[in-house]
Design an enzyme around this catalytic site. Structure first.
Site, short mmCIF file in Angstrom:
data_model
loop_
_atom_site.label_atom_id
_atom_site.label_comp_id
_atom_site.label_asym_id
_atom_site.label_seq_id
_atom_site.Cartn_x
_atom_site.Cartn_y
_atom_site.Cartn_z
N SER A 39 -11.05 9.41 -0.73
CA SER A 39 -11.23 8.39 0.30
C SER A 39 -12.49 8.65 1.12
CB SER A 39 -10.01 8.35 1.22
OG SER A 39 -8.85 7.93 0.53
N GLU A 79 0.82 -1.22 0.00
CA GLU A 79 0.00 0.00 0.00
C GLU A 79 0.86 1.27 0.00
OE1 GLU A 79 -3.87 -0.49 2.41
OE2 GLU A 79 -2.40 -1.73 3.47
N SER A 84 -6.50 -2.32 1.63
CA SER A 84 -6.74 -1.99 0.23
C SER A 84 -7.15 -3.21 -0.59
CB SER A 84 -5.50 -1.34 -0.42
OG SER A 84 -5.28 -0.06 0.14
#
Length: 326
Positions: free
Chosen positions: A299, A15, A164
């Site tokens: 996000s 990530e 993720s």
């Protein structure tokens, strides 16, 4: 004198790039009238402060760097590492030893929540519903028949640590289990096999100031052209993220209260995000807790902050000052 803030990004996991994107949004949102933010990049090879095109090594003895002969020691760390060492308590332990405050929970909180299996089992002791799951260890003989029988199909196979949805697979046939588990083991030494939960996927952010938890609006997640909310859905535009969620007000309040309760149970700090599936009976089933949620402009947390009528920079100011004033 303005406090010097280290916005720590990078890390040792898959990530890394997501972390850099989160850091860029945090850097642009921090109020520079109050703070001097610097981007600190952590990799296995080096810890460096990036200023423009220049890089300055971090002195790990006191978490400082030198520029043009002047030493700058950080007063506060804003951790936005998605994965080790910033999401599993290692970095927090280092900062604790130097007595430098930071935005996340402490060592125990981060170590617990980094282990999805252990965290969910712990939270289930408070009556929170979780899915049936198994934890597998690298190097141990796999009994595919037993796994399929105990968890039941369809199920999800994913690294027990990390996020993720990297190396996560949906398995609908027992013949797919072996390869899905092997893929997850490429990312982590522990793998979680979890029964698939059917329902409405939602996520709720929460911020903690002066020990009090405040829930943000709930987001509903609807995926397109993919089977679940995987990396493509999260970062490549293959999902609709609807804030506030299209669920009854009572369900919204329940999810928000549950999220605040979880923040208390794990002794969270800063900002967390909790993911759920609301099943047909209307009860949320916990998916996972994220204590360093993504902070890119797209996000969930920035979306929810905007939906609440708040400014991200103002929230960051409150979170930073909360620890600096202790």
């Amino acid at each position: 004198m303005r406090s010097i803030i280290a916005v720590i990004a990078g890390g040792y996991s898959g990530e890394y790039e997501v972390s850099l994107r989160s850091a860029a949004n945090i850097m642009s949102s921090i109020d520079t009238r109050l703070f001097d933010p610097y981007l600190v990049l952590i990799s296995r090879e080096a810890w460096q402060v990036q200023i423009g095109d220049n890089y300055y090594p971090v002195d790990k003895n006191d978490f400082s760097f030198e520029k043009e002969g002047i030493k700058h020691r950080f007063h506060y760390a804003f951790i936005t590492l998605h994965g080790t060492p910033g999401e599993n308590g290692l970095l927090q332990g280092y900062l604790d030893m130097l007595q430098i405050p930071y935005n996340t929970g402490g060592v125990l909180t981060e170590a617990l929540t980094f282990d999805k299996y252990c965290c969910n089992r712990y939270l289930s002791t408070f009556g929170i519903r979780i899915a049936k799951s198994l934890r597998l260890f690298m190097g141990k003989l796999l009994d595919i028949d037993r796994i399929a029988q105990e968890v039941t199909l369809p199920c999800f196979v994913k690294p027990n640590i990390g996020g993720s949805s990297i190396a996560t697979s949906k398995v609908t046939d027992k013949a797919q289990l072996q390869s899905a588990i092997e893929r997850a083991f490429e990312e982590a030494q522990e793998v979680m096999v979890e029964r698939m939960i059917v329902g409405t996927e939602v996520t709720c952010g929460c911020y903690i100031i002066k020990g009090a938890a405040h829930a943000l609006p709930v987001t509903e997640v609807v995926v397109h052209d993919v089977e679940f909310f995987d990396y493509a859905a999260k970062y490549l535009g293959k999902s609709d993220e609807i804030t506030p969620a299209r669920i009854p007000a009572a369900q919204t309040e329940h999810v928000q209260q549950l999220t605040k309760d979880i923040a208390h149970y794990i002794q969270a700090s800063g900002i967390i995000r909790v993911d759920y599936i609301i099943e047909a009976d209307g009860t949320p089933t916990l998916l996972e807790v994220n204590t360093t949620p993504g902070m890119t402009d797209a996000s969930f947390i920035p979306q929810q902050v905007r939906a609440a009528g708040m400014e991200l920079g103002h929230l960051f100011t409150e979170i930073i000052q909360d620890k600096l004033q202790e």
